[in-house]
Structure formats: structure tokens, C-alpha cells
Design a protein around this motif. Structure first.
Motif, PDB file in Angstrom:
ATOM      1  N   SER A  37       0.849  -1.200   0.000  1.00  9.12           N
ATOM      2  CA  SER A  37       0.000   0.000   0.000  1.00  9.12           C
ATOM      3  C   SER A  37       0.887   1.254   0.000  1.00  9.12           C
ATOM      4  CB  SER A  37      -0.972  -0.030   1.186  1.00  9.12           C
ATOM      5  OG  SER A  37      -0.274  -0.253   2.413  1.00  9.12           O
ATOM      6  N   ILE A  38       1.163   1.790   1.183  1.00  4.87           N
ATOM      7  CA  ILE A  38       1.825   3.106   1.189  1.00  4.87           C
ATOM      8  C   ILE A  38       3.275   3.064   0.696  1.00  4.87           C
ATOM      9  CG2 ILE A  38       2.514   3.029   3.644  1.00  4.87           C
ATOM     10  CD1 ILE A  38       1.663   6.099   3.615  1.00  4.87           C
ATOM     11  N   ILE A  39       4.006   1.985   1.037  1.00  2.00           N
ATOM     12  CA  ILE A  39       5.421   1.935   0.617  1.00  2.00           C
ATOM     13  C   ILE A  39       5.514   1.823  -0.904  1.00  2.00           C
ATOM     14  CG2 ILE A  39       7.555   0.569   0.696  1.00  2.00           C
ATOM     15  CD1 ILE A  39       6.915  -0.068   3.632  1.00  2.00           C
ATOM     16  N   SER A  40       4.731   0.896  -1.472  1.00  2.00           N
ATOM     17  CA  SER A  40       4.776   0.745  -2.932  1.00  2.00           C
ATOM     18  C   SER A  40       4.177   1.975  -3.613  1.00  2.00           C
ATOM     19  CB  SER A  40       4.059  -0.535  -3.373  1.00  2.00           C
ATOM     20  OG  SER A  40       2.909  -0.758  -2.600  1.00  2.00           O
ATOM     21  N   GLY A  41       3.113   2.523  -3.023  1.00  2.00           N
ATOM     22  CA  GLY A  41       2.474   3.699  -3.615  1.00  2.00           C
ATOM     23  C   GLY A  41       3.429   4.873  -3.709  1.00  2.00           C
ATOM     24  N   GLU A  42       4.198   5.085  -2.654  1.00  2.00           N
ATOM     25  CA  GLU A  42       5.136   6.220  -2.645  1.00  2.00           C
ATOM     26  C   GLU A  42       6.402   5.910  -3.446  1.00  2.00           C
ATOM     27  OE1 GLU A  42       5.648   7.131   1.504  1.00  2.00           O
ATOM     28  OE2 GLU A  42       3.817   8.348   1.572  1.00  2.00           O
ATOM     29  N   SER A  43       6.934   4.688  -3.299  1.00  2.00           N
ATOM     30  CA  SER A  43       8.211   4.358  -3.967  1.00  2.00           C
ATOM     31  C   SER A  43       8.068   4.303  -5.481  1.00  2.00           C
ATOM     32  CB  SER A  43       8.733   3.003  -3.479  1.00  2.00           C
ATOM     33  OG  SER A  43       8.851   2.980  -2.089  1.00  2.00           O
ATOM     34  N   LEU A  44       6.909   3.875  -5.970  1.00  2.00           N
ATOM     35  CA  LEU A  44       6.761   3.676  -7.418  1.00  2.00           C
ATOM     36  C   LEU A  44       6.139   4.881  -8.121  1.00  2.00           C
ATOM     37  CD1 LEU A  44       5.664  -0.082  -7.462  1.00  2.00           C
ATOM     38  CD2 LEU A  44       7.966   0.883  -7.528  1.00  2.00           C
ATOM     39  N   GLY A  45       5.991   5.968  -7.386  1.00  2.05           N
ATOM     40  CA  GLY A  45       5.576   7.219  -8.026  1.00  2.05           C
ATOM     41  C   GLY A  45       4.087   7.332  -8.299  1.00  2.05           C
ATOM     42  N   PHE A  46       3.276   6.625  -7.530  1.00  2.00           N
ATOM     43  CA  PHE A  46       1.829   6.829  -7.630  1.00  2.00           C
ATOM     44  C   PHE A  46       1.449   7.919  -6.623  1.00  2.00           C
ATOM     45  CE2 PHE A  46       2.251   2.283  -8.832  1.00  2.00           C
ATOM     46  CZ  PHE A  46       1.620   2.312 -10.058  1.00  2.00           C
ATOM     47  N   GLY A  47       0.438   8.702  -6.936  1.00  2.00           N
ATOM     48  CA  GLY A  47      -0.025   9.707  -5.973  1.00  2.00           C
ATOM     49  C   GLY A  47      -0.825   9.010  -4.887  1.00  2.00           C
ATOM     50  N   TYR A  48      -0.135   8.528  -3.854  1.00  2.00           N
ATOM     51  CA  TYR A  48      -0.799   7.670  -2.878  1.00  2.00           C
ATOM     52  C   TYR A  48      -1.160   8.444  -1.624  1.00  2.00           C
ATOM     53  CZ  TYR A  48      -2.142   3.436  -0.503  1.00  2.00           C
ATOM     54  OH  TYR A  48      -2.883   2.470   0.130  1.00  2.00           O
ATOM     55  N   GLU A  49      -2.355   8.983  -1.592  1.00  2.00           N
ATOM     56  CA  GLU A  49      -2.758   9.799  -0.448  1.00  2.00           C
ATOM     57  C   GLU A  49      -4.267  10.015  -0.501  1.00  2.00           C
ATOM     58  OE1 GLU A  49      -0.433  13.650   1.408  1.00  2.00           O
ATOM     59  OE2 GLU A  49      -0.605  13.413  -0.726  1.00  2.00           O
ATOM     60  N   ILE A  50      -4.927   9.912   0.636  1.00  2.00           N
ATOM     61  CA  ILE A  50      -6.306  10.393   0.683  1.00  2.00           C
ATOM     62  C   ILE A  50      -6.231  11.785   1.284  1.00  2.00           C
ATOM     63  CG2 ILE A  50      -8.607  10.072   1.707  1.00  2.00           C
ATOM     64  CD1 ILE A  50      -8.028   7.104   1.919  1.00  2.00           C
ATOM     65  N   LYS A  51      -6.534  12.786   0.494  1.00  2.00           N
ATOM     66  CA  LYS A  51      -6.470  14.129   1.078  1.00  2.00           C
ATOM     67  C   LYS A  51      -7.558  15.017   0.477  1.00  2.00           C
ATOM     68  CE  LYS A  51      -2.980  16.207  -1.895  1.00  2.00           C
ATOM     69  NZ  LYS A  51      -1.694  16.837  -1.993  1.00  2.00           N
ATOM     70  N   GLU A  52      -7.807  16.099   1.163  1.00  2.00           N
ATOM     71  CA  GLU A  52      -8.870  17.010   0.742  1.00  2.00           C
ATOM     72  C   GLU A  52      -8.588  17.539  -0.654  1.00  2.00           C
ATOM     73  OE1 GLU A  52      -9.007  19.783   3.998  1.00  2.00           O
ATOM     74  OE2 GLU A  52      -9.796  18.279   5.368  1.00  2.00           O
ATOM     75  N   GLY A  53      -9.630  17.567  -1.486  1.00  2.00           N
ATOM     76  CA  GLY A  53      -9.496  18.058  -2.855  1.00  2.00           C
ATOM     77  C   GLY A  53      -9.266  16.959  -3.867  1.00  2.00           C
ATOM     78  N   LYS A  54      -8.884  15.779  -3.376  1.00  2.00           N
ATOM     79  CA  LYS A  54      -8.617  14.676  -4.305  1.00  2.00           C
ATOM     80  C   LYS A  54      -9.885  13.889  -4.616  1.00  2.00           C
ATOM     81  CE  LYS A  54      -5.181  11.763  -4.656  1.00  2.00           C
ATOM     82  NZ  LYS A  54      -4.101  10.820  -4.372  1.00  2.00           N
ATOM     83  N   LYS A  55      -9.865  13.212  -5.773  1.00  2.00           N
ATOM     84  CA  LYS A  55     -10.994  12.359  -6.141  1.00  2.00           C
ATOM     85  C   LYS A  55     -11.131  11.223  -5.123  1.00  2.00           C
ATOM     86  CE  LYS A  55     -12.061   9.371  -9.677  1.00  2.00           C
ATOM     87  NZ  LYS A  55     -11.553   8.660 -10.803  1.00  2.00           N
ATOM     88  N   ALA A  56     -12.361  10.934  -4.734  1.00  2.10           N
ATOM     89  CA  ALA A  56     -12.584   9.831  -3.790  1.00  2.10           C
ATOM     90  C   ALA A  56     -12.558   8.522  -4.566  1.00  2.10           C
ATOM     91  CB  ALA A  56     -13.919  10.019  -3.081  1.00  2.10           C
ATOM     92  N   ASN A  57     -11.490   7.761  -4.400  1.00  4.69           N
ATOM     93  CA  ASN A  57     -11.394   6.448  -5.057  1.00  4.69           C
ATOM     94  C   ASN A  57     -10.660   5.526  -4.090  1.00  4.69           C
ATOM     95  OD1 ASN A  57     -11.484   4.412  -6.999  1.00  4.69           O
ATOM     96  ND2 ASN A  57      -9.556   5.047  -7.937  1.00  4.69           N
ATOM     97  N   PHE A  58     -11.300   5.282  -2.944  1.00  8.60           N
ATOM     98  CA  PHE A  58     -10.621   4.529  -1.888  1.00  8.60           C
ATOM     99  C   PHE A  58     -11.397   3.262  -1.556  1.00  8.60           C
ATOM    100  CE2 PHE A  58     -13.111   8.056  -0.080  1.00  8.60           C
ATOM    101  CZ  PHE A  58     -14.124   7.322   0.510  1.00  8.60           C
TER     102      PHE A  58
END
Ligand SMILES: [Zn+2]
Length: 399
Positions: A348-369
């Protein structure tokens, strides 16, 4: 419909929060959010895990499900390569798309939202599979973030056509260039070609490295040195790295330090390597997985991914990363609380961040969780938690 999802557990910050979704976007994350209008549906998540979805950092969608059509009778890597070579001669773009779609849908159902797939290019398949995946990347872009790696599975040194198609794939817009130096008599030449292409098109590199039990095969060392020499620190990923596990730890420590300096991402593929490696051992059969726990102890952010799914290389696989980390937990002796928490992060977070995916649930982002039917990471792995709910097309759907 707008939503307030109450009491979601955000495992990477270890917080319970409410999340307000308006018109498909994350409007607000906070405490005790209350609905002031009638068009908001309130759902209590009861402390269930909410994450951006899983990240499958290494797949082969063009090969997936071929195992259901042609059987690898010996189960060996040798027969797998031979079957693939024959199958590829008659493979069509439609066939690749149909099989890939089945796996993309399955991965989505199992909570994956980001994935990286290696796609073969050579004189047999030419650019048909690349075209198929580029179309699917577009078709699925609202729900899945797909990275495509152009992959010269059959080598490039003796085959100028493979190099030509690799470059054509880059011109067509694939995300990364791949490689498999061990297949060549001169692996350095292979890697030089890959680095030259990567630098020419300014893309990252993701290579299959040392998928062998042979302790002397340590191309990872050359990869580390070339990464630094070419100024590609932080832009290279190495999949498999099995032979590190065939060496004494003190002997590979300089290589571990080199991997750290070059900031190379290491991806372990436990399901395929448990199946393929160790076949030459007559006793004390090796597991064939890179020494995941040791690499983590040394501060390397290791990633776990699926690799082959029901193809000639591996008859198993469900595009399910919770299943994959359970296999990793067995294969890597990682069953303690800290281990399982780490394994969850590795898909999840390690692969999301290391492989350059925008991995974050944050305000303003599309809800796809996704929301897992579990309240701790450990529980989600041990019980193989179902997906409780997910957000898609402006609707929160529960299973
Ligand atoms: Zn692979």
C-alpha cells in the motif's frame, strides 16, 4: 449523492477520522463531521480501515491466464519460457485485452487501485500487447492508475528487433523501460542499452534481476553501480533479487549499502519465486525469495507484488494483495505484529510512494478509496478481510 463516512481508521497515521465526500471529491477530513443538508448520506465505518487501495507493483497482464489454455507440465522456468515463445507467435491484441481485462477487474474487486505491469516486446509479439495495454490504461483511468513497463523478455543483445520495438513502445507513451540482463551472455551490454533508452526518453527503469538461486549471480551490484554512474538514483526498481538469499549476510552487506545509496526499489514476488526457485535442491530446499526481513532491517523499503497470475510461470494467483502478503508472511518468516504491519504497508503506502503513484487520501482529491472489513492491518491479513466498501462513480458501495 454526497457522503459523510464516520469513524474510518486511517492506518498510516493511526487516526480515526470522518470523511466528507462532495460530488465525488474528498471535501473534508476531520473529527465529528455532521451533515447540515439532506443530500448527505451518513455511513458509520465503525473503525474499519480506509486506504487509497492496494498497489500491485509488478504484474504481467499480457501473460495472465495463459496457464488456463496451455499447461506447463514440468512447472519449470525453462518450459514456461518455451511455452510463452510458442504462444506469443499467435497472440493477438484482442486476446491480450480480454485476458488483461479479467485480471484488471479481479484486481479492482480485490481492492487494487494502482498497478505496474511489464509487457513483452519482441519480434514475435511486436507492439500488439503494448497497444492493448495503452488502450486499457485509458479505458480504466478513472478507476485504476496503470503504469506500463516495456519488457524485452527474450533479450536484446542478439536481437536488434527487440531494441527497435522497445524504443517504439517508449515513443508510444509507455511509462517505464524494463530489462532482464540475466538472459544475456553480456548482461552489462543489455543494461547499458536500457539505461541509454531510459535517459533518452526520461523514464524510470524497472528490471528483472537475479531470479536465480545461484549465489554468484549478483547483477544487482552492477545495477547499483550503473544507477549511480548514470545519475539515476531513486529512479530504478529491481524485481526478484532471489540470489541475495543464497549468500551469507556479511557477504552481501556491501551490496545492500549500494542499493541504499542508489535508492533502488526492491520488489519481492513471493508467490512466483516460492513456486519456481529451489527446484535444483535435493535437501533443505530453498525458498528462493529475496531476504525480505533482512533488507527491511537494513532500511530498504521492500515491496511485495503479484508477478505472474495463472500463466506458464505460475499456475496460481488471484490478483489479491492480501493473499500475496499472507504468502509472503509464510515465506519470509514474518508473522509478528510488527512484521504484519510492515507487510500491509509493502502493498500500500510503501509501494504507492516508492513507485511514483499519488498515494494519499487528502482534501481536494478524487474519492477512489476502499474500506476493509477489519479494524487493524494485522487482522486484515490473518482473516484475509473482505472489502467492506469502496467509492466509485460518486457512490459509496458496500459489498
Ligand atoms: Zn516479473
Amino acid at each position: 449523492m454526497n457522503y459523510i463516512l464516520k469513524n474510518g481508521y486511517f492506518p498510516f497515521t493511526d487516526e480515526i477520522k470522518d470523511i466528507y465526500i462532495k460530488d465525488g471529491l474528498v471535501e473534508k477530513i476531520g473529527d465529528d463531521l455532521e451533515s447540515t443538508t439532506l443530500d448527505v448520506k451518513v455511513v458509520d465505518l465503525k473503525n474499519r480501515i480506509i486506504i487509497n487501495g492496494f498497489v500491485d507493483g509488478h504484474m504481467h497482464l499480457d501473460k495472465a491466464l495463459i496457464g488456463e489454455k496451455v499447461m506447463n507440465k514440468s512447472g519449470t522456468l525453462f518450459e514456461a519460457i518455451e511455452i510463452m515463445s510458442r504462444y506469443k507467435s499467435n497472440m493477438t491484441k484482442e486476446d491480450v485485452k480480454a485476458r488483461s481485462r479479467k485480471i484488471l477487474d479481479l484486481a479492482y474487486k480485490n481492492g487494487t487501485r494502482f498497478l505496474r505491469t511489464h509487457i513483452d516486446v519482441d519480434h514475435k509479439i511486436q507492439l500488439k500487447s503494448i497497444e492493448a495495454l495503452l488502450e486499457l490504461r485509458e479505458e480504466y483511468k478513472e478507476v485504476l492508475d496503470i503504469q506500463i513497463v516495456a519488457f524485452p523478455q527474450d533479450g536484446i543483445n542478439q536481437n536488434s528487433k527487440s531494441q527497435f520495438y522497445l524504443e517504439e513502445a517508449l515513443k508510444m507513451g509507455v511509462d517505464l523501460v524494463g530489462g532482464i540482463p540475466a538472459i544475456e551472455e553480456d548482461p552489462i551490454k543489455h543494461m547499458n542499452i536500457i539505461f541509454d533508452l531510459a535517459m533518452k526518453y526520461d523514464v524510470d527503469i524497472d528490471m528483472h534481476i537475479d531470479e536465480t538461486d545461484d549465489p554468484k549471480s549478483l547483477i544487482i551490484k552492477d545495477l547499483g553501480e550503473m544507477t549511480i554512474a548514470n545519475g539515476y538514483i531513486g529512479r530504478v526498481t529491481a524485481g526478484h533479487c532471489c540470489s541475495l538469499a543464497a549468500n551469507e549476510r556479511e557477504d552481501i552487506l556491501p551490496i545492500i549499502n549500494l542499493i541504499k545509496r542508489a535508492k533502488i526499489n526492491i520488489i519481492s514476488l513471493p508467490s512466483t519465486n516460492l513456486y519456481l526457485q529451489g527446484r535444483g535442491d535435493k535437501k533443505n530446499i530453498r525458498r528462493g525469495i529475496t531476504p525480505v526481513k533482512y533488507l527491511i532491517e537494513e532500511g530498504i523499503p521492500v515491496i511485495i507484488a503479484s508477478d505472474n497470475i495463472r500463466d506458464p510461470f505460475n499456475p496460481f494467483g488471484n490478483a489479491n494483495l492480501l493473499e500475496e502478503v499472507l504468502i509472503a508472511a509464510h515465506g519470509c518468516h514474518m508473522g509478528g505484529e510488527e512484521d504484519l504491519n510492515k507487510l500491509f504497508d509493502m502493498v500500500s503506502i510503501i509501494s504507492g510512494e516508492s513507485l511514483g503513484f499519488g498515494y494519499e487520501i487528502k482534501e481536494g482529491k478524487k474519492a477512489n478509496f476502499i474500506v476493509l472489513d477489519a479494524v487493524t492491518k494485522v487482522d486484515s491479513i490473518i482473516r484475509q478481510a473482505n472489502i467492506f466498501g469502496y467509492f466509485a462513480e460518486n457512490i459509496f458501495r458496500t459489498n
